[in-house]
Design a protein around this motif. Structure first.
Motif, PDB file in Angstrom:
ATOM      1  N   VAL A 253       0.933  -1.151   0.033  1.00 28.95           N
ATOM      2  CA  VAL A 253       0.073  -0.118   0.111  1.00 28.95           C
ATOM      3  C   VAL A 253       0.843   1.153  -0.191  1.00 28.95           C
ATOM      4  O   VAL A 253       1.835   1.424   0.870  1.00 28.95           O
ATOM      5  N   VAL A 254       0.658   2.097  -0.984  1.00 30.96           N
ATOM      6  CA  VAL A 254       1.355   3.220  -0.974  1.00 30.96           C
ATOM      7  C   VAL A 254       0.271   4.430  -0.788  1.00 30.96           C
ATOM      8  O   VAL A 254      -0.694   4.767  -1.555  1.00 30.96           O
ATOM      9  N   ALA A 255       0.599   5.350   0.091  1.00 28.33           N
ATOM     10  CA  ALA A 255      -0.423   6.437   0.332  1.00 28.33           C
ATOM     11  C   ALA A 255       0.135   7.766  -0.541  1.00 28.33           C
ATOM     12  O   ALA A 255       1.560   7.868  -0.584  1.00 28.33           O
ATOM     13  N   LEU A 256      -0.916   8.368  -1.349  1.00 25.81           N
ATOM     14  CA  LEU A 256      -0.301   9.371  -2.066  1.00 25.81           C
ATOM     15  C   LEU A 256      -1.292  10.610  -1.621  1.00 25.81           C
ATOM     16  O   LEU A 256      -2.483  10.527  -1.368  1.00 25.81           O
ATOM     17  N   SER A 257      -0.608  11.740  -1.898  1.00 30.97           N
ATOM     18  CA  SER A 257      -1.055  12.880  -1.361  1.00 30.97           C
ATOM     19  C   SER A 257      -0.850  14.124  -2.316  1.00 30.97           C
ATOM     20  O   SER A 257       0.412  14.199  -2.630  1.00 30.97           O
TER      21      SER A 257
ATOM     22  N   ALA B 296       0.191   1.654   6.170  1.00 28.62           N
ATOM     23  CA  ALA B 296       0.928   1.991   5.035  1.00 28.62           C
ATOM     24  C   ALA B 296       2.471   1.668   4.613  1.00 28.62           C
ATOM     25  O   ALA B 296       3.062   1.932   5.734  1.00 28.62           O
ATOM     26  N   ASP B 297       2.733   1.223   3.532  1.00 32.00           N
ATOM     27  CA  ASP B 297       4.058   0.767   3.322  1.00 32.00           C
ATOM     28  C   ASP B 297       4.884   1.892   2.995  1.00 32.00           C
ATOM     29  O   ASP B 297       6.124   1.842   3.377  1.00 32.00           O
ATOM     30  N   GLU B 298       4.495   2.763   2.010  1.00 31.26           N
ATOM     31  CA  GLU B 298       5.242   3.792   1.449  1.00 31.26           C
ATOM     32  C   GLU B 298       4.216   4.946   1.326  1.00 31.26           C
ATOM     33  O   GLU B 298       3.220   4.849   1.309  1.00 31.26           O
ATOM     34  N   ALA B 299       4.874   6.336   1.202  1.00 28.79           N
ATOM     35  CA  ALA B 299       4.101   7.422   1.226  1.00 28.79           C
ATOM     36  C   ALA B 299       4.738   8.172   0.153  1.00 28.79           C
ATOM     37  O   ALA B 299       6.114   8.621   0.197  1.00 28.79           O
ATOM     38  N   VAL B 300       3.812   8.993  -0.897  1.00 26.50           N
ATOM     39  CA  VAL B 300       4.465   9.872  -1.849  1.00 26.50           C
ATOM     40  C   VAL B 300       3.616  11.271  -1.606  1.00 26.50           C
ATOM     41  O   VAL B 300       2.516  10.981  -1.612  1.00 26.50           O
ATOM     42  N   LEU B 301       4.291  12.149  -1.675  1.00 28.81           N
ATOM     43  CA  LEU B 301       3.774  13.452  -1.858  1.00 28.81           C
ATOM     44  C   LEU B 301       4.004  14.417  -3.134  1.00 28.81           C
ATOM     45  O   LEU B 301       5.228  14.843  -3.419  1.00 28.81           O
ATOM     46  N   LEU B 302       2.784  14.608  -3.641  1.00 30.65           N
ATOM     47  CA  LEU B 302       2.996  15.761  -5.008  1.00 30.65           C
ATOM     48  C   LEU B 302       3.084  16.977  -4.345  1.00 30.65           C
ATOM     49  O   LEU B 302       1.918  17.611  -4.181  1.00 30.65           O
TER      50      LEU B 302
ATOM     51  N   LYS C  12       6.939   8.550  11.981  1.00 29.51           N
ATOM     52  CA  LYS C  12       7.481   9.777  12.274  1.00 29.51           C
ATOM     53  C   LYS C  12       9.150   9.581  11.422  1.00 29.51           C
ATOM     54  O   LYS C  12       9.484  10.795  11.116  1.00 29.51           O
ATOM     55  N   ALA C  13       9.602   8.199  11.612  1.00 29.34           N
ATOM     56  CA  ALA C  13      11.098   8.537  11.191  1.00 29.34           C
ATOM     57  C   ALA C  13      11.219   7.961   9.617  1.00 29.34           C
ATOM     58  O   ALA C  13      12.265   8.053   8.862  1.00 29.34           O
ATOM     59  N   ALA C  14       9.957   7.675   9.171  1.00 31.21           N
ATOM     60  CA  ALA C  14       9.870   7.328   7.638  1.00 31.21           C
ATOM     61  C   ALA C  14      10.187   8.399   6.770  1.00 31.21           C
ATOM     62  O   ALA C  14       9.868   9.587   6.813  1.00 31.21           O
ATOM     63  N   THR C  15      10.728   8.051   5.482  1.00 28.60           N
ATOM     64  CA  THR C  15      11.141   9.106   4.450  1.00 28.60           C
ATOM     65  C   THR C  15       9.790   9.079   3.437  1.00 28.60           C
ATOM     66  O   THR C  15       9.455   8.128   3.144  1.00 28.60           O
ATOM     67  N   ILE C  16       9.419  10.327   3.347  1.00 31.87           N
ATOM     68  CA  ILE C  16       8.326  10.389   2.352  1.00 31.87           C
ATOM     69  C   ILE C  16       8.826  10.848   0.991  1.00 31.87           C
ATOM     70  O   ILE C  16       9.600  12.036   0.933  1.00 31.87           O
ATOM     71  N   ARG C  17       8.431  10.154   0.033  1.00 32.54           N
ATOM     72  CA  ARG C  17       9.310  10.378  -1.165  1.00 32.54           C
ATOM     73  C   ARG C  17       8.130  11.948  -2.017  1.00 32.54           C
ATOM     74  O   ARG C  17       7.165  11.821  -1.923  1.00 32.54           O
ATOM     75  N   HIS C  18       8.948  12.797  -2.386  1.00 30.52           N
ATOM     76  CA  HIS C  18       8.396  13.961  -3.051  1.00 30.52           C
ATOM     77  C   HIS C  18       8.574  14.062  -4.411  1.00 30.52           C
ATOM     78  O   HIS C  18       9.603  13.716  -5.122  1.00 30.52           O
ATOM     79  N   LEU C  19       7.443  14.370  -5.124  1.00 29.96           N
ATOM     80  CA  LEU C  19       7.334  14.709  -6.477  1.00 29.96           C
ATOM     81  C   LEU C  19       7.049  16.027  -6.947  1.00 29.96           C
ATOM     82  O   LEU C  19       6.188  16.601  -6.123  1.00 29.96           O
ATOM     83  N   SER C  20       7.429  16.509  -7.962  1.00 28.84           N
ATOM     84  CA  SER C  20       7.164  17.683  -8.470  1.00 28.84           C
ATOM     85  C   SER C  20       6.317  17.661  -9.761  1.00 28.84           C
ATOM     86  O   SER C  20       6.379  16.474 -10.411  1.00 28.84           O
TER      87      SER C  20
END
Length: 261
Positions: free
Chosen positions: A58-62, A80-86, A198-206
Motif C-alpha cells: 500500500v502506497v499513500a499518495l497526497s 501503509a508501506d510507503e508514502a508519496v507527496l506531490l 515519524k521516522a519514515a522518508t516520504i518521497r516527494h514529486l514535483s
C-alpha cells in the motif's frame, strides 16, 4: 510487486473558523489541518485488501504543500508501506480536473499500480468527482460509493448502497474504488506504527517529475472562476409551531411554500 495506491488529503479541521483569501481560495494557513476522516476509511480498506492478498503493498499518495505530510504520516502509522507527496506551488487553487490530472500522472510514477482506493468525497471540496475523473483519465473501471469491497483472484466485488437499494458491482484489475463512511471502521495506529511513521522518508514529486505542465493545473486554469463571495449570515431562529389542533396543516403549508413538497 502489485501496488494499491490510497489517496489521502489534509483538510481544515471542521471545528476551525474558515475564511477566504483575496483570490477566493480557502485560507489554509490560518486553520488547523487534519487527515480527512473519509480518507481514514480509504486507508483501512486499502490495508485490509493488502492483508488478504499476499504480495501487495500500500502506497499513500497526497497532493499539497509540505504540511500535507501530516496526513501521509497518519496513513503510514496505520500501516501503509510507503508514502508519496506531490508538492508544487503551481498546484495551488487547482480544481477537480486539474487535481485529478496531476494525481493521475503522479500515480504513473509509482510502480505496479493495480488498484486505487479513495474516499467518496473530501470534506472541504465535497464534489465527489475526483474518483470518476481519475478513472476516466486512466481508462479503468470505477466502483464508486461502496459500502464494502473484496478482492479475490484479481477481481473486485463491492456493494454500493443508495436510496433505491443495493447494487453488487464487480470489475477486473486494474481498477479504482471509492468507499463511504459505512465501510470498515478505521484501525487505531499503535505506538510502534506511530514511531515508524515519524521516522519514515516520504518521497516527494514535483510537476516536472511527473510530466505535468504548470499551465495544466492551478487556479488560473480552473474550469470555473469565483468573482465574489459573502459571509454566511448568522443563523436565525426558525418558526415555532404551537399545536392548537392545526399543527399538521401549518407545517404542510410551510413546506409547500418553501417548495419542499
Amino acid at each position: 510487486m502489485p501496488t494499491i495506491v490510497v489517496l489521502v488529503k489534509n483538510v481544515p479541521d471542521s471545528w476551525s473558523e474558515h475564511s477566504l483569501n483575496p483570490d477566493y481560495t480557502l485560507d489554509r494557513e490560518s486553520v488547523t489541518e487534519v487527515i480527512d476522516e473519509i480518507n481514514e476509511y480509504a486507508v483501512e480498506k486499502a490495508l485490509a485488501l493488502r492483508d488478504s492478498n499476499e504480495g501487495f503493498r500500500v502506497v499513500a499518495l497526497s497532493a499539497g504543500p509540505e504540511r500535507a505530510e501530516d496526513a501521509l504520516r497518519k496513513a503510514l502509522a496505520m500501516g501503509a508501506d510507503e508514502a508519496v507527496l506531490l508538492v508544487d506551488d503551481a498546484l495551488k487553487g487547482s480544481d477537480a480536473l486539474g487535481t485529478a490530472w496531476a494525481l493521475h500522472n503522479a500515480i504513473n510514477a509509482i510502480d505496479g499500480v493495480q488498484l486505487i482506493v479513495t474516499g467518496v468525497a473530501s470534506s472541504d471540496g465535497a464534489t465527489g468527482a475526483l474518483p470518476g475523473i481519475i478513472a476516466e483519465y486512466r481508462q479503468i473501471p470505477a466502483l464508486t460509493s461502496l459500502r464494502s469491497c473484496d478482492l479475490v483472484d484479481g477481481k473486485l466485488t463491492g456493494i454500493r448502497e443508495v436510496m433505491e437499494g443495493e447494487y453488487t458491482l464487480e470489475a477486473p484489475l486494474p481498477a479504482l474504488v471509492s468507499v463511504t463512511e459505512k465501510s470498515d471502521k478505521p484501525r487505531f495506529a499503535n505506538f510502534q506504527g506511530i514511531r515508524a511513521a515519524k521516522a519514515a522518508t516520504i518521497r516527494h514529486l514535483s510537476l516536472a517529475d511527473i510530466g505535468v505542465a504548470p499551465e495544466q493545473v492551478g487556479l488560473a486554469h480552473a474550469a470555473t472562476t469565483v468573482h465574489s463571495a459573502e459571509t454566511r449570515p448568522e443563523r436565525s431562529q426558525g418558526q415555532i409551531v404551537v399545536d392548537h389542533g392545526d399543527a399538521a396543516t401549518v407545517i404542510a403549508d410551510f413546506l409547500a411554500a418553501e417548495k419542499f413538497i
